[in-house]
Write an enzyme that holds these catalytic residues in place. Structure first.
Site, PDB file in Angstrom:
ATOM      1  N   CYS A 221      -2.165   9.209   2.766  1.00  0.00           N
ATOM      2  CA  CYS A 221      -1.959   8.668   1.419  1.00  0.00           C
ATOM      3  C   CYS A 221      -3.083   9.106   0.492  1.00  0.00           C
ATOM      4  O   CYS A 221      -2.873   9.316  -0.693  1.00  0.00           O
ATOM      5  CB  CYS A 221      -1.839   7.154   1.473  1.00  0.00           C
ATOM      6  SG  CYS A 221      -3.221   6.350   2.290  1.00  0.00           S
TER       7      CYS A 221
ATOM      8  N   GLU B 106       0.883  -1.181   0.000  1.00  0.00           N
ATOM      9  CA  GLU B 106       0.000   0.000   0.000  1.00  0.00           C
ATOM     10  C   GLU B 106       0.907   1.212   0.000  1.00  0.00           C
ATOM     11  O   GLU B 106       1.519   1.534   1.013  1.00  0.00           O
ATOM     12  CB  GLU B 106      -0.905  -0.016   1.241  1.00  0.00           C
ATOM     13  CG  GLU B 106      -1.832  -1.223   1.323  1.00  0.00           C
ATOM     14  CD  GLU B 106      -2.886  -1.242   0.224  1.00  0.00           C
ATOM     15  OE1 GLU B 106      -3.161  -0.185  -0.377  1.00  0.00           O
ATOM     16  OE2 GLU B 106      -3.428  -2.324  -0.048  1.00  0.00           O
TER      17      GLU B 106
HETATM   18  P1  NAD Z   1       8.504   4.813   4.318  1.00  0.00           P
HETATM   19  O1  NAD Z   1       8.449   4.062   3.043  1.00  0.00           O
HETATM   20  O2  NAD Z   1       9.649   5.714   4.560  1.00  0.00           O
HETATM   21  O3  NAD Z   1       8.483   3.821   5.567  1.00  0.00           O
HETATM   22  C1  NAD Z   1       7.453   2.877   5.750  1.00  0.00           C
HETATM   23  C2  NAD Z   1       7.975   1.756   6.626  1.00  0.00           C
HETATM   24  O4  NAD Z   1       8.994   1.055   5.923  1.00  0.00           O
HETATM   25  C3  NAD Z   1       8.602   2.196   7.945  1.00  0.00           C
HETATM   26  O5  NAD Z   1       8.212   1.281   8.956  1.00  0.00           O
HETATM   27  C4  NAD Z   1      10.082   2.093   7.659  1.00  0.00           C
HETATM   28  O6  NAD Z   1      10.855   1.893   8.829  1.00  0.00           O
HETATM   29  C5  NAD Z   1      10.126   0.860   6.778  1.00  0.00           C
HETATM   30  N1  NAD Z   1      11.313   0.718   5.926  1.00  0.00           N
HETATM   31  C6  NAD Z   1      12.199   1.659   5.562  1.00  0.00           C
HETATM   32  N2  NAD Z   1      13.123   1.112   4.756  1.00  0.00           N
HETATM   33  C7  NAD Z   1      12.816  -0.191   4.596  1.00  0.00           C
HETATM   34  C8  NAD Z   1      13.368  -1.277   3.852  1.00  0.00           C
HETATM   35  N3  NAD Z   1      14.451  -1.125   3.087  1.00  0.00           N
HETATM   36  N4  NAD Z   1      12.751  -2.470   3.925  1.00  0.00           N
HETATM   37  C9  NAD Z   1      11.632  -2.645   4.643  1.00  0.00           C
HETATM   38  N5  NAD Z   1      11.067  -1.657   5.374  1.00  0.00           N
HETATM   39  C10 NAD Z   1      11.645  -0.453   5.344  1.00  0.00           C
HETATM   40  O7  NAD Z   1       7.102   5.567   4.410  1.00  0.00           O
HETATM   41  P2  NAD Z   1       6.687   6.640   5.472  1.00  0.00           P
HETATM   42  O8  NAD Z   1       7.441   7.886   5.127  1.00  0.00           O
HETATM   43  O9  NAD Z   1       6.753   6.060   6.832  1.00  0.00           O
HETATM   44  O10 NAD Z   1       5.128   6.837   5.137  1.00  0.00           O
HETATM   45  C11 NAD Z   1       4.640   7.731   4.200  1.00  0.00           C
HETATM   46  C12 NAD Z   1       4.296   7.002   2.913  1.00  0.00           C
HETATM   47  O11 NAD Z   1       3.346   5.975   3.181  1.00  0.00           O
HETATM   48  C13 NAD Z   1       3.622   7.919   1.907  1.00  0.00           C
HETATM   49  O12 NAD Z   1       4.162   7.651   0.632  1.00  0.00           O
HETATM   50  C14 NAD Z   1       2.161   7.487   1.965  1.00  0.00           C
HETATM   51  O13 NAD Z   1       1.422   7.764   0.800  1.00  0.00           O
HETATM   52  C15 NAD Z   1       2.297   6.030   2.233  1.00  0.00           C
HETATM   53  N6  NAD Z   1       1.055   5.498   2.783  1.00  0.00           N
HETATM   54  C16 NAD Z   1       0.285   4.705   1.981  1.00  0.00           C
HETATM   55  C17 NAD Z   1      -0.911   4.208   2.456  1.00  0.00           C
HETATM   56  C18 NAD Z   1      -1.777   3.337   1.590  1.00  0.00           C
HETATM   57  O14 NAD Z   1      -2.673   2.711   2.129  1.00  0.00           O
HETATM   58  N7  NAD Z   1      -1.543   3.258   0.295  1.00  0.00           N
HETATM   59  C19 NAD Z   1      -1.317   4.494   3.759  1.00  0.00           C
HETATM   60  C20 NAD Z   1      -0.509   5.300   4.555  1.00  0.00           C
HETATM   61  C21 NAD Z   1       0.693   5.789   4.052  1.00  0.00           C
END
Ligand code: NAD
Length: 470
Positions: free
Chosen positions: A274, A240
């Site tokens: 999001c 997501e």
């Molecule tokens: P992010 O991608 O920076 O981090 C998300 C998660 O991934 C965190 O727990 C982080 O620690 C982890 N992570 C980081 N590097 C990783 C790796 N290499 N492997 C596995 N996990 C890793 O996102 P964010 O900045 O925390 O959140 C914002 C983003 O989330 C925005 O793009 C938003 O649109 C999206 N979002 C999407 C939805 C949806 O349902 N589509 C819902 C909420 C947020």
């Protein structure tokens, strides 16, 4: 230590600690446990051991566990809401919405079952479909809705019989730790584990051979890395990811009436949603009026610490996001006209004034990228045809909103927008029974609804004849 890891039913300190920053002050306000790789291994091993017994419980037994957990979370509502605001930044009233959604998700998925289904019935036999759990599922969640994003995965995942290792975002780990503390007293050891990291365990989780599935929510760039890392073990994945949702205003509405709705869709949680409206398309005859109204609303909005009752818009959640949004605004200033905001607030914390920018080219970063902050471009269009083409010209396809007094016209446009969800004359609405997810690079798979629940299972077809053929 108050905020600990949950491994095999025990609340434990981490190999190290992690400082958690209050985004309204920019200062550390709490410290929590932080796991190392050995603790991650212990959590995965515990989830693996717990899986056979949990999967073989009746659905009714798992339902009772989940309802019990929902009761325990409900009983701590004030503590959860304050904690969400302190670690995430959103106004307390929005934390309350997040909290209520989260308890609602636990209860709704507790009640849902995926029983054995007959998909073909004949005199000589039948064909059945059994949905079986996958094993150990890892969930990786973002910082914008720390409790809702967690429960959106925990509830369906455990309800169908998987066990879990949950890894919250490193900047908002406390809500998950509190949730883990309550789960420790309710769920059998190993069924649910919480591992907190400092951005160093993601890759190990997504490539681990004992993890069957990764339910990931986060940005599109991280989603790509998760997919790559999971390839070696052919992980089941739900991704997501990011969005760049359009709010489309049709020419039959009153700009003044529509502006507050569009503003709210764009600015909720400081735009860190999001599904927030991230670019606004207005028909040229309404363009000036809509821009002016949005600018007025932006100037009048009360920006402040989410714990203060009058606050409507809180800070950005973390420094990295704050700096990124300011950088995108700077580029927008050089390409278009900033008619409200456009600057950081002169105070501690990660505050940016609600910003409205007009007259931007479609190539501007504020139009093309997911800004994830309180800065919104307003774009004029001349024809529906041209507008749809511009809206769809994006790598993203998560949601979108259409505002019109003619529902049939709204439907005609909705049918042509490339996205996972479109709301017509509604603000973002996410009830637990409606599947939700992205198209294009906004994601793979669905959450919520029975479709989302099925993502945590695999289908087994049993093709059965009543007798051995003569
Ligand atoms: P992010 O991608 O920076 O981090 C998300 C998660 O991934 C965190 O727990 C982080 O620690 C982890 N992570 C980081 N590097 C990783 C790796 N290499 N492997 C596995 N996990 C890793 O996102 P964010 O900045 O925390 O959140 C914002 C983003 O989330 C925005 O793009 C938003 O649109 C999206 N979002 C999407 C939805 C949806 O349902 N589509 C819902 C909420 C947020």
């Amino acid at each position: 230590m108050a905020y600990r890891l949950l491994i095999d039913g025990e609340l434990v300190d981490g190999a190290s600690t992690l400082d958690v920053i209050n985004s309204a002050t920019g200062a550390v306000f709490e410290t929590c446990a932080c796991a190392d790789e050995a603790q991650l291994e212990q959590a995965i091993a515990a989830a693996k051991r717990a899986f056979p017994a949990w999967a073989s419980l009746t659905h009714g037994a798992r339902r009772d566990y989940l309802n019990h957990l929902a009761d325990a979370v409900q009983a701590r509502s004030d503590e959860f809401c304050t904690l969400i605001t302190r670690e995430q930044g959103k106004p307390l009233a929005v934390s309350r919405i997040e909290f209520d959604m989260s308890v609602g998700l636990l209860r709704w998925f507790a009640e849902q079952d995926l029983p054995l289904e007959t998909i073909r019935q004949a005199d000589e036999g039948r064909v059945l479909e059994q949905r079986t759990p996958l094993g150990v599922v890892a969930t990786i969640t973002p910082w914008n809705f720390p409790l809702q994003q967690l429960t959106l995965k925990v509830a369906p995942c455990l309800s169908v019989g998987n066990t879990m290792v949950a890894k919250p975002a490193s900047t908002t780990p406390l809500t998950a730790a509190l949730f883990g503390e309550l789960a420790a007293g309710i769920l059998p050891p190993g069924v649910f584990n919480v591992i907190i990291d400092a951005h160093h365990l993601g890759d190990r989780i997504t490539s681990h051979p004992d993890i069957a599935m990764v339910a990931f929510t986060g940005s599109t760039p991280t989603g790509r890395r998760v997919m790559g890392s999971g390839a070696g073990t052919l992980k089941r994945l739900t991704l997501e990811l990011g969005g760049n949702d359009a709010a489309i205003v049709l020419d039959d509405v009153d700009a003044r009436e529509i502006a507050p709705k569009v503003f709210q869709a764009a600015m909720i949680n400081s735009g860190q949603v999001c599904l927030a409206a991230k670019r606004i398309y207005a028909p040229r005859p309404l363009y000036d009026a809509l821009c002016d109204e949005l600018a007025r609303l932006a100037r009048e909005a009360v920006v402040g610490d989410g714990l203060e009752p009058e606050t409507q818009i809180g800070p950005l959640q973390n420094r990295q996001q704050y700096e990124k949004v300011l950088e995108i605004i700077e580029e927008a200033r050089s390409l278009g006209n900033v008619i409200a905001g456009g600057n950081a607030l002169n105070r501690e914390g990660y505050f940016i004034a609600p910003t409205i920018v007009r007259d931007l080219p479609d190539s501007a970063r504020l139009v093309r990228e997911e800004q994830f902050g309180p800065a919104i471009p307003v774009l004029a269009y001349d024809t529906i045809e041209e507008m749809i083409e511009r809206v769809n010209d994006s790598e993203y396809g998560l949601g979108g909103t259409i505002w019109t007094n003619d529902a049939e016209r709204g439907l005609e446009v909705a049918l042509r927008i490339q996205s996972g969800t479109i709301w017509v004359n509604k603000l973002v609405e996410l009830p637990p029974d409606l599947p939700f997810g992205g198209v294009k690079q906004s994601g793979i798979g669905r959450e919520s609804g029975l479709e989302g629940m099925k993502e945590f299972t695999q289908a087994k077809i049993i093709n059965l004849a009543n007798k051995v053929a003569a």
